[in-house]
Design a protein around this motif. Structure first.
Motif, mmCIF file in Angstrom:
data_model
loop_
_atom_site.group_PDB
_atom_site.id
_atom_site.type_symbol
_atom_site.label_atom_id
_atom_site.label_comp_id
_atom_site.label_asym_id
_atom_site.label_seq_id
_atom_site.Cartn_x
_atom_site.Cartn_y
_atom_site.Cartn_z
ATOM 1 N N LEU A 218 19.500 -30.125 7.085
ATOM 2 C CA LEU A 218 19.284 -28.744 6.646
ATOM 3 C C LEU A 218 19.820 -27.767 7.690
ATOM 4 O O LEU A 218 19.989 -28.114 8.855
ATOM 5 N N ALA A 219 20.058 -26.554 7.255
ATOM 6 C CA ALA A 219 20.434 -25.476 8.181
ATOM 7 C C ALA A 219 19.639 -24.240 7.758
ATOM 8 O O ALA A 219 20.209 -23.275 7.226
ATOM 9 N N CYS A 220 18.323 -24.280 7.974
ATOM 10 C CA CYS A 220 17.453 -23.185 7.536
ATOM 11 C C CYS A 220 17.853 -21.908 8.278
ATOM 12 O O CYS A 220 18.064 -21.928 9.491
ATOM 13 N N ARG A 221 17.884 -20.810 7.547
ATOM 14 C CA ARG A 221 18.313 -19.537 8.146
ATOM 15 C C ARG A 221 17.412 -19.142 9.303
ATOM 16 O O ARG A 221 17.837 -18.478 10.225
ATOM 17 N N TRP A 222 16.160 -19.543 9.257
ATOM 18 C CA TRP A 222 15.165 -19.116 10.239
ATOM 19 C C TRP A 222 14.933 -20.165 11.337
ATOM 20 O O TRP A 222 14.036 -20.005 12.158
ATOM 21 N N CYS A 223 15.730 -21.217 11.356
ATOM 22 C CA CYS A 223 15.480 -22.349 12.274
ATOM 23 C C CYS A 223 15.261 -21.865 13.712
ATOM 24 O O CYS A 223 16.066 -21.111 14.248
ATOM 25 N N SER A 224 14.170 -22.322 14.328
ATOM 26 C CA SER A 224 13.904 -21.915 15.713
ATOM 27 C C SER A 224 14.361 -22.972 16.714
ATOM 28 O O SER A 224 14.204 -22.796 17.912
ATOM 29 N N ASN A 225 14.921 -24.065 16.209
ATOM 30 C CA ASN A 225 15.492 -25.094 17.082
ATOM 31 C C ASN A 225 16.936 -25.386 16.673
ATOM 32 O O ASN A 225 17.251 -26.504 16.251
ATOM 33 N N PRO A 226 17.832 -24.399 16.799
ATOM 34 C CA PRO A 226 19.213 -24.636 16.340
ATOM 35 C C PRO A 226 19.901 -25.755 17.104
ATOM 36 O O PRO A 226 20.827 -26.378 16.584
ATOM 37 N N ILE B 178 14.873 -9.073 11.483
ATOM 38 C CA ILE B 178 13.732 -9.400 10.606
ATOM 39 C C ILE B 178 12.528 -9.766 11.474
ATOM 40 O O ILE B 178 12.613 -10.656 12.320
ATOM 41 N N GLY B 179 11.429 -9.071 11.255
ATOM 42 C CA GLY B 179 10.244 -9.288 12.081
ATOM 43 C C GLY B 179 9.302 -10.333 11.497
ATOM 44 O O GLY B 179 9.467 -10.785 10.356
ATOM 45 N N SER B 180 8.314 -10.724 12.290
ATOM 46 C CA SER B 180 7.308 -11.697 11.830
ATOM 47 C C SER B 180 6.417 -11.054 10.776
ATOM 48 O O SER B 180 6.201 -9.844 10.810
ATOM 49 N N SER C 8 17.388 -16.578 21.247
ATOM 50 C CA SER C 8 18.269 -16.687 22.427
ATOM 51 C C SER C 8 19.019 -18.015 22.455
ATOM 52 O O SER C 8 20.114 -18.108 23.011
ATOM 53 N N LYS C 9 18.464 -19.040 21.808
ATOM 54 C CA LYS C 9 19.153 -20.344 21.800
ATOM 55 C C LYS C 9 20.463 -20.254 21.022
ATOM 56 O O LYS C 9 21.422 -20.952 21.336
ATOM 57 N N TYR C 10 20.473 -19.434 19.975
ATOM 58 C CA TYR C 10 21.704 -19.270 19.201
ATOM 59 C C TYR C 10 22.819 -18.727 20.099
ATOM 60 O O TYR C 10 23.952 -19.201 20.057
ATOM 61 N N HIS C 11 22.473 -17.738 20.923
ATOM 62 C CA HIS C 11 23.484 -17.144 21.807
ATOM 63 C C HIS C 11 23.993 -18.181 22.796
ATOM 64 O O HIS C 11 25.186 -18.255 23.072
ATOM 65 N N LYS C 12 23.096 -19.002 23.336
ATOM 66 C CA LYS C 12 23.506 -20.007 24.334
ATOM 67 C C LYS C 12 24.449 -21.046 23.738
ATOM 68 O O LYS C 12 25.280 -21.618 24.420
ATOM 69 N N LEU C 13 24.292 -21.303 22.445
ATOM 70 C CA LEU C 13 25.131 -22.321 21.793
ATOM 71 C C LEU C 13 26.361 -21.708 21.125
ATOM 72 O O LEU C 13 27.152 -22.420 20.495
ATOM 73 N N GLY C 14 26.507 -20.385 21.221
ATOM 74 C CA GLY C 14 27.654 -19.722 20.587
ATOM 75 C C GLY C 14 27.508 -19.644 19.075
ATOM 76 O O GLY C 14 28.500 -19.583 18.351
ATOM 77 N N LEU C 15 26.260 -19.635 18.578
ATOM 78 C CA LEU C 15 26.003 -19.570 17.134
ATOM 79 C C LEU C 15 25.525 -18.172 16.738
ATOM 80 O O LEU C 15 25.024 -17.422 17.582
ATOM 81 N N THR C 16 25.644 -17.856 15.448
ATOM 82 C CA THR C 16 25.187 -16.555 14.953
ATOM 83 C C THR C 16 23.748 -16.668 14.457
ATOM 84 O O THR C 16 23.425 -17.585 13.686
ATOM 85 N N TYR C 17 22.903 -15.737 14.884
ATOM 86 C CA TYR C 17 21.512 -15.706 14.408
ATOM 87 C C TYR C 17 21.462 -14.916 13.110
ATOM 88 O O TYR C 17 21.769 -13.728 13.086
#
Ligand code: SF4
Ligand code: SF4
Length: 307
Positions: free
Chosen positions: A40-48, A290-292, A276-285
């Motif tokens: 899966l590639a959930c839009r909200w994934c917190s462990n990209p 969108i807030g909690s 921030s993990k998305y930025h470290k991996l060069g991925l787009t968040y």
């Protein structure tokens, strides 16, 4: 316990994190073991970093000394994938990188790190057991997570079997998107299963995660039939604009009831801790801005989930 009970098939799998002292993912104090790779590639994934099935290079600009003081990574990369950008900062040209890890090996500040390392099940359980005393006292143990841990089905089964041989309590967090045989194989070695159901509509599920949920819902029903005594917690991540309505939560609750056996049902509010993990991996968040879901909404939804 005999020393050779760490022995395993020698099969290796890819682990991207071993996180100690968790209190939220099973009984007592737990160590979470995160396996790499998820269909899966959930839009909200917190462990990209758990999505790809290969090791990946992560770059943390905040830890970088900067190429005016240190340019070891530029010098060592044989593919010219590390460059000094127009602002004099390090940039990774991701399309040139083959994830060899040589730049990470020479980076003195650990601004560059490889995510994902090969381990055997015995090595994983040994790392978990470093905190053995806490488990015994708290009733805790090992929780297998990801990514989707059952994507590495044989490795996951090796870890759980080894953990049980060592007397550890075991839990698994799964999205349910896997071959039924993977769940069937681990079932006898699992004390507590956390099973995600994100929504019931297959098309909506596909739009938000990349795949339909038919396999997931079928696996849940088979899990209940084949392992009626297993402790199960169904989890729904509450995502604004996707499933954050009383109607959605009630429909999932009814689905759980129709399976004929009781299960705990838990809602997890969406959060942005993974951004921030998305930025470290060069991925787009994809959830930027969108807030909690707020406390009042979660209170309403929790009431729908539990009443
Ligand atoms: S991982 Fe290898 S190819 Fe990629 S940037 Fe580093 S040294 Fe270059
Ligand atoms: S080796 Fe590490 S600290 Fe040095 S410039 Fe490269 S990323 Fe920055």
């Amino acid at each position: 316990m005999a020393a050779n009970s760490h022995r395993d098939s020698g099969r290796k799998g890819l682990v991207f994190n071993i996180q100690k002292f968790s209190l939220h993912d099973g009984a007592g104090i737990r160590t979470l073991v995160f396996l790499k790779g998820c269909p899966l590639a959930c839009r909200w994934c917190s462990n990209p970093e758990g999505q790809s099935f290969s090791p990946e290079l992560a770059y943390n600009i905040e830890k970088c000394i900067g190429p005016s003081e240190c340019d070891r990574c530029i010098g060592v990369c044989g593919r010219n994938a590390v460059i000094r950008d127009e602002n004099g900062r390090i940039r990774i040209e991701r399309e040139l990188c083959d994830h060899c890890g040589e730049c990470a090996d020479v980076c003195p500040s650990r601004a560059l790190e490889m995510v994902g390392r090969c381990m055997t099940a015995g090595e994983v359980v040994k790392a978990v057991e470093e905190d053995g005393g806490f488990y015994v006292r708290s009733g805790g143990g090992l929780t297998l997570s990801g990514g989707e841990p059952l994507s590495q089905a044989e490795f996951a089964c090796d870890i759980l079997k080894t953990a049980k041989r060592r007397g550890l309590n075991t839990a698994v967090e799964t999205s349910g998107i896997c071959a039924w045989e993977a769940i069937e194989a681990i079932g006898p070695h699992v004390d507590h299963m956390f099973f995600d159901i994100k929504c019931l509509d297959p098309l909506k599920h596909k739009q938000a995660t990349g795949l339909s949920n038919e396999v997931i819902l079928e696996n849940y029903q088979r899990l209940r039939t084949h392992f009626p005594l297993m402790t199960i917690t169904v989890r729904t991540p509450v995502i604004p604009g996707f499933n954050d309505s009383v109607g959605e939560i009630e429909s999932i609750k009814q689905f759980i009831k129709r399976s004929g056996l009781p299960a705990n049902y838990e809602l997890l509010p969406y959060h942005r801790f993974g951004e921030s993990k998305y930025h470290k991996l060069g991925l787009t968040y994809k959830m930027h801005g969108i807030g909690s879901p707020g406390d009042a909404k979660m209170k309403r939804l929790n009431k729908a989930a539990t009443s």
